[in-house]
Design an enzyme around this catalytic site. Structure first.
Site, PDB file in Angstrom:
ATOM      1  N   LEU A  92     -46.534  85.568 -14.347  1.00 59.11           N
ATOM      2  CA  LEU A  92     -47.012  84.670 -13.294  1.00 59.11           C
ATOM      3  C   LEU A  92     -45.888  83.767 -12.803  1.00 59.11           C
ATOM      4  O   LEU A  92     -45.297  83.019 -13.579  1.00 59.11           O
ATOM      5  CB  LEU A  92     -48.155  83.809 -13.852  1.00 59.11           C
ATOM      6  CG  LEU A  92     -48.821  82.859 -12.856  1.00 59.11           C
ATOM      7  CD1 LEU A  92     -49.570  83.621 -11.767  1.00 59.11           C
ATOM      8  CD2 LEU A  92     -49.780  81.907 -13.578  1.00 59.11           C
ATOM      9  N   ALA A  98     -35.975  84.453 -15.337  1.00 60.27           N
ATOM     10  CA  ALA A  98     -36.182  85.475 -14.304  1.00 60.27           C
ATOM     11  C   ALA A  98     -35.422  84.956 -13.101  1.00 60.27           C
ATOM     12  O   ALA A  98     -35.818  83.983 -12.471  1.00 60.27           O
ATOM     13  CB  ALA A  98     -37.666  85.642 -13.994  1.00 60.27           C
ATOM     14  N   ALA A 152     -45.110  82.899 -18.061  1.00 57.26           N
ATOM     15  CA  ALA A 152     -45.136  81.987 -16.909  1.00 57.26           C
ATOM     16  C   ALA A 152     -43.699  81.700 -16.496  1.00 57.26           C
ATOM     17  O   ALA A 152     -42.872  81.303 -17.317  1.00 57.26           O
ATOM     18  CB  ALA A 152     -45.840  80.687 -17.289  1.00 57.26           C
ATOM     19  N   LYS A 153     -43.437  81.931 -15.228  1.00 60.20           N
ATOM     20  CA  LYS A 153     -42.086  81.672 -14.686  1.00 60.20           C
ATOM     21  C   LYS A 153     -42.154  80.325 -13.992  1.00 60.20           C
ATOM     22  O   LYS A 153     -42.913  80.151 -13.029  1.00 60.20           O
ATOM     23  CB  LYS A 153     -41.777  82.814 -13.708  1.00 60.20           C
ATOM     24  CG  LYS A 153     -40.550  82.698 -12.853  1.00 60.20           C
ATOM     25  CD  LYS A 153     -40.275  84.090 -12.311  1.00 60.20           C
ATOM     26  CE  LYS A 153     -39.519  84.178 -10.994  1.00 60.20           C
ATOM     27  NZ  LYS A 153     -38.310  83.427 -10.901  1.00 60.20           N
ATOM     28  N   ILE A 154     -41.376  79.369 -14.505  1.00 59.60           N
ATOM     29  CA  ILE A 154     -41.496  77.993 -14.013  1.00 59.60           C
ATOM     30  C   ILE A 154     -40.122  77.408 -13.679  1.00 59.60           C
ATOM     31  O   ILE A 154     -39.097  77.951 -14.078  1.00 59.60           O
ATOM     32  CB  ILE A 154     -42.210  77.089 -15.054  1.00 59.60           C
ATOM     33  CG1 ILE A 154     -41.437  77.053 -16.381  1.00 59.60           C
ATOM     34  CG2 ILE A 154     -43.650  77.548 -15.276  1.00 59.60           C
ATOM     35  CD1 ILE A 154     -42.025  76.105 -17.419  1.00 59.60           C
TER      36      ILE A 154
END
Ligand code: FBP
Length: 259
Positions: A142, A227, A175-177
């Site tokens: 996400l 990422a 989770a990509k934050i």
């Protein structure tokens, strides 16, 4: 298929190359390093040992992934938006989970903009996508990007922590934050995400050493990896830079002498 079976999590670490910018920003993102406009060059980068996955939209996957399916773990990005549109932040689905599986995806990627006035629609669609991915055994990544609404600073520690928690609550495996600014803030975001893994979103290209330092800070705070797009393929020597990133992410090395 779990994250580890997919190859995207290796030795507890994740290093995904993001390459959906032709949709999100347009081809101008490739101008500063023209070889990056050719997807084949980016698939070559993604074939390197340090890289555990490549995130692309379906058109790129259809045309280039068949030649790289042995070397590259495919994260199929299922939604997107252009920089040409106006209005409230919203990213529309353009590919089904079933089609992602058909073309060989090892995981799926999805963006939400919590805070946007269109949050409800995005949550609803993501809910369906997540459930179908579970049925098909595909890990869910996400892109959790608070934006619009009451969000004034999407890199404030509290907003980033919220983004991490949403990854857990909405059923993402990863989770990509954004970078929350410090090791302590990174640690809090990781804690908020519970069993969901947390990776850093790269952002616009910064200095060679500065970006490595950013990565080291969040890794020390407990992130699983990153990422990243522009901070790799916009560089003069992306191979060398990936090697340095790999040493920070997988070996915990200090950035100082790597570049
Ligand atoms: P970068 O590392 O280049 O920032 O890429 C990460 C990413 O999430 C891409 O997958 C996406 O294309 C881009 O950022 C979107 O950035 P933004 O929403 O800030 O325009």
């Amino acid at each position: 298929m779990g994250l580890e079976d997919s190859g995207i999590l290796r030795e507890g670490r994740i290093l995904i190359l993001a390459y959906d910018h032709g949709v999100e920003h347009g081809p101008s993102d490739f101008d500063s390093h023209p070889p990056s406009a050719d997807p084949e060059n980016v698939f070559e980068l993604a074939s390197r040992d340090e890289v555990t996955g490549l995130a692309v939209q379906k058109g790129i996957a259809e045309k280039y992934y068949p030649s790289y399916s042995d070397e590259v773990n495919l994260v199929l990005k299922l939604n997107g938006k252009t920089s040409l549109r106006e209005g409230k932040p919203y990213s529309a689905l353009n590919c089904s989970v079933d089609y992602a599986e058909e073309i060989g995806a090892d995981a799926i990627g999805y963006t939400i903009y919590p805070g946007s006035e269109r949050e409800d629609e995005m949550f609803e669609t993501f809910g369906m996508v997540q459930e179908r991915a579970r049925e098909l055994g595909l890990p869910v990544l996400l892109w959790s990007y608070p934006r619009g609404g009451k969000v004034e600073d999407d890199t404030s520690p509290e907003v980033v922590r919220y983004a991490a928690r949403l990854g857990l609550e909405l059923g993402a495996d990863v989770a990509k934050i954004k970078h929350p600014g410090s090791e302590e803030a990174a640690r809090k975001a990781v804690r908020a995400a519970g069993e969901t893994k947390v990776v850093l979103s790269g952002g616009a290209k910064s200095g060679d050493e500065a970006f490595l330092e950013d990565v080291k800070t969040v890794m020390d705070g407990g992130f699983e990896g990153l990422a990243v797009g522009r901070n790799v393929w916009q560089r003069e020597d992306p191979e060398k830079y990936l090697e340095a990133l790999g040493r920070v992410v997988f070996d915990g090395e200090e950035p100082g002498d790597l570049i």
